[in-house]
Design an enzyme around this catalytic site. Structure first.
Site, PDB file in Angstrom:
ATOM      1  N   PRO A  46      -1.039   3.690  16.476  1.00 12.03           N
ATOM      2  CA  PRO A  46      -1.832   4.848  16.158  1.00 12.03           C
ATOM      3  C   PRO A  46      -0.658   6.154  16.210  1.00 12.03           C
ATOM      4  O   PRO A  46       0.025   7.147  15.746  1.00 12.03           O
ATOM      5  CB  PRO A  46      -2.617   5.174  15.807  1.00 12.03           C
ATOM      6  CG  PRO A  46      -3.386   4.724  16.671  1.00 12.03           C
ATOM      7  CD  PRO A  46      -2.913   3.569  16.811  1.00 12.03           C
ATOM      8  N   GLU A  68     -11.059   1.928  20.879  1.00 12.66           N
ATOM      9  CA  GLU A  68     -10.480   2.988  20.993  1.00 12.66           C
ATOM     10  C   GLU A  68      -9.349   2.981  21.052  1.00 12.66           C
ATOM     11  O   GLU A  68      -8.278   4.100  20.854  1.00 12.66           O
ATOM     12  CB  GLU A  68     -11.387   4.600  21.709  1.00 12.66           C
ATOM     13  CG  GLU A  68     -12.601   4.747  20.805  1.00 12.66           C
ATOM     14  CD  GLU A  68     -11.564   5.257  19.232  1.00 12.66           C
ATOM     15  OE1 GLU A  68     -12.033   5.260  18.447  1.00 12.66           O
ATOM     16  OE2 GLU A  68     -10.560   6.308  19.256  1.00 12.66           O
ATOM     17  N   ARG A 109      12.045 -11.874   7.440  1.00 15.47           N
ATOM     18  CA  ARG A 109      12.886 -12.344   6.305  1.00 15.47           C
ATOM     19  C   ARG A 109      14.617 -11.842   6.503  1.00 15.47           C
ATOM     20  O   ARG A 109      15.141 -11.863   5.857  1.00 15.47           O
ATOM     21  CB  ARG A 109      12.623 -11.524   4.929  1.00 15.47           C
ATOM     22  CG  ARG A 109      11.977 -10.401   5.316  1.00 15.47           C
ATOM     23  CD  ARG A 109      11.140  -9.284   5.005  1.00 15.47           C
ATOM     24  NE  ARG A 109      12.079  -9.926   2.957  1.00 15.47           N
ATOM     25  CZ  ARG A 109      12.462  -8.673   2.620  1.00 15.47           C
ATOM     26  NH1 ARG A 109      13.067  -8.064   3.505  1.00 15.47           N
ATOM     27  NH2 ARG A 109      12.584  -9.449   1.237  1.00 15.47           N
ATOM     28  N   ASP A 125      16.121  -6.253  -1.222  1.00 17.90           N
ATOM     29  CA  ASP A 125      15.020  -5.187  -1.724  1.00 17.90           C
ATOM     30  C   ASP A 125      15.221  -3.671  -1.825  1.00 17.90           C
ATOM     31  O   ASP A 125      16.553  -3.574  -2.263  1.00 17.90           O
ATOM     32  CB  ASP A 125      13.641  -5.010  -1.277  1.00 17.90           C
ATOM     33  CG  ASP A 125      13.432  -6.564  -0.832  1.00 17.90           C
ATOM     34  OD1 ASP A 125      12.940  -6.683  -0.372  1.00 17.90           O
ATOM     35  OD2 ASP A 125      13.474  -7.200  -1.238  1.00 17.90           O
TER      36      ASP A 125
HETATM   37  C1  9D3 Z   1     -10.823   6.865  14.201  1.00 19.07           C
HETATM   38  C2  9D3 Z   1     -10.120   6.223  15.494  1.00 19.07           C
HETATM   39  N1  9D3 Z   1      -8.906   6.765  16.563  1.00 19.07           N
HETATM   40  C3  9D3 Z   1      -9.467   8.605  16.272  1.00 19.07           C
HETATM   41  C4  9D3 Z   1      -8.981   9.517  16.864  1.00 19.07           C
HETATM   42  C5  9D3 Z   1      -8.202   6.595  16.963  1.00 19.07           C
HETATM   43  C6  9D3 Z   1      -7.750   4.905  17.116  1.00 19.07           C
HETATM   44  C7  9D3 Z   1      -8.100   4.473  17.801  1.00 19.07           C
HETATM   45  C8  9D3 Z   1      -7.402   2.912  16.994  1.00 19.07           C
HETATM   46  C9  9D3 Z   1      -7.377   4.662  15.434  1.00 19.07           C
HETATM   47  C10 9D3 Z   1      -6.811   3.832  14.737  1.00 19.07           C
HETATM   48  C11 9D3 Z   1      -7.135   2.638  16.081  1.00 19.07           C
HETATM   49  C12 9D3 Z   1      -7.092   0.833  15.705  1.00 19.07           C
HETATM   50  N2  9D3 Z   1      -5.048   1.500  15.231  1.00 19.07           N
HETATM   51  C13 9D3 Z   1      -4.333   0.744  15.526  1.00 19.07           C
HETATM   52  O1  9D3 Z   1      -4.318  -0.486  16.208  1.00 19.07           O
HETATM   53  C14 9D3 Z   1      -2.968   0.808  14.606  1.00 19.07           C
HETATM   54  C15 9D3 Z   1      -2.524   1.014  13.845  1.00 19.07           C
HETATM   55  C16 9D3 Z   1      -3.186   2.687  13.082  1.00 19.07           C
HETATM   56  O2  9D3 Z   1      -4.586   2.755  13.237  1.00 19.07           O
HETATM   57  N3  9D3 Z   1      -2.457   3.233  12.098  1.00 19.07           N
HETATM   58  C17 9D3 Z   1      -0.981   3.030  11.819  1.00 19.07           C
HETATM   59  N4  9D3 Z   1      -0.378   2.048  12.574  1.00 19.07           N
HETATM   60  C18 9D3 Z   1      -0.962   1.317  13.891  1.00 19.07           C
HETATM   61  S1  9D3 Z   1      -0.226  -0.040  14.599  1.00 19.07           S
HETATM   62  C19 9D3 Z   1      -2.107  -0.161  14.999  1.00 19.07           C
END
Ligand code: 9D3
Length: 261
Positions: free
Chosen positions: A94, A122, A160, A175
């Site tokens: 994220p 986490e 793709r 697209d």
């Molecule tokens: C609610 C937990 N968060 C605390 C502030 C941190 C968090 C840790 C692990 C949020 C999401 C995740 C798991 N997400 C991914 O591994 C992830 C992800 C995403 O959550 N959103 C957009 N792209 C991606 S790519 C990997």
């Protein structure tokens, strides 16, 4: 093209192999997928891949050692199978840069495939990231439960683009990134019947007048982009892709540069 995925949920990748354009390309041998479960690289009876965070706080953190051992096996397997040895190691995260079409195209162009690392819990011990990861990508500002679906999405977008995966017509289009759209959103589509549940197809599309049709589609692209993606409109404007006619049409919608929605 070869993809390797480090994941504690390998079964989440079956849909990519089972249906649609990706499945057909996989059967034709255009790409291969190998999954590696960090649990198989642990040495304790519980096959532990996570532990509590130093400094405290909620949740668990994936340990570096099982991930690094799994990654070593990936590199060995790639070596033994005569695969290219410069594959990017991509962490789905994220906090990564938002994955875009140009990143998918880059993976195709480099011809090294990719190694995806899927996090759960986490997060992942930062020492693994610093030592082994070359790129971090996110899908955008929403919360997933882990990286698996994000990795599947990215593989779909790369596969793709591989030569011979789409038919000629599909390839010519590509697209929303069709050159004739200048990076704007695509216009709406209609097919038979002419009247569906009392709703008619726009007259212009039945007119046979190709100039009028092209003008209508352009206006729909501008209208949709102004409404949903003003960022795309600003980029098109800055690159000089908007004509005087485009700007005049946008003005009738109340949209003036720099198009703040
Ligand atoms: C609610 C937990 N968060 C605390 C502030 C941190 C968090 C840790 C692990 C949020 C999401 C995740 C798991 N997400 C991914 O591994 C992830 C992800 C995403 O959550 N959103 C957009 N792209 C991606 S790519 C990997």
């Amino acid at each position: 093209m070869r993809f390797d995925v480090l994941t504690i949920f390998p079964e989440m990748f079956t849909s990519l192999l089972d249906s649609g354009v990706n499945a057909r390309a996989h059967k034709k041998g255009a790409w291969q997928l190998h999954t590696w479960n960090p649990r198989d690289f642990t040495h304790d009876t519980h096959r532990t891949v996570d532990d509590r965070p130093y400094g405290g706080g909620p949740g668990m953190v994936m340990m570096a050692a099982p991930l690094e051992a799994a990654l070593s096996s990936v590199h060995n397997a790639r070596q033994e199978q005569g695969e290219p040895q410069q594959a990017p190691v991509i962490l789905l995260s994220p906090i990564g840069e938002v994955f875009q079409q140009r990143h998918a195209q880059q993976i195709v162009d480099q011809q090294q495939g990719a190694i995806f690392v899927c996090g759960r819990y986490e997060g992942i011990d930062q020492r693994f990231i610093d030592k082994c990861v070359t790129h971090q990508y996110s899908l955008g500002d929403f919360v997933l439960s882990g990286g698996e679906l994000a990795a599947a999405v990215m593989m779909d977008s790369v596969v793709r683009l591989l030569p011979g995966v789409l038919n000629d017509e599909q390839s010519a289009m590509q697209d929303s990134f069709h050159p004739s759209l200048d990076g704007l959103l695509d216009s709406p589509h209609y097919t038979r019947p002419e009247n569906y549940e009392g709703v008619a197809v726009p007259d212009v599309l039945l007119s046979g007048n190709h100039k009028h049709i092209a003008q209508w589609r352009r206006e729909q692209s501008l209208r949709l982009s102004l409404q949903n993606r003003p960022d795309l409109l600003i980029a098109a404007w800055k690159s000089g892709a908007l004509t005087k006619k485009d700007l005049a049409f946008l003005a009738t919608l109340g949209g003036e540069p720099p198009f703040e929605g």
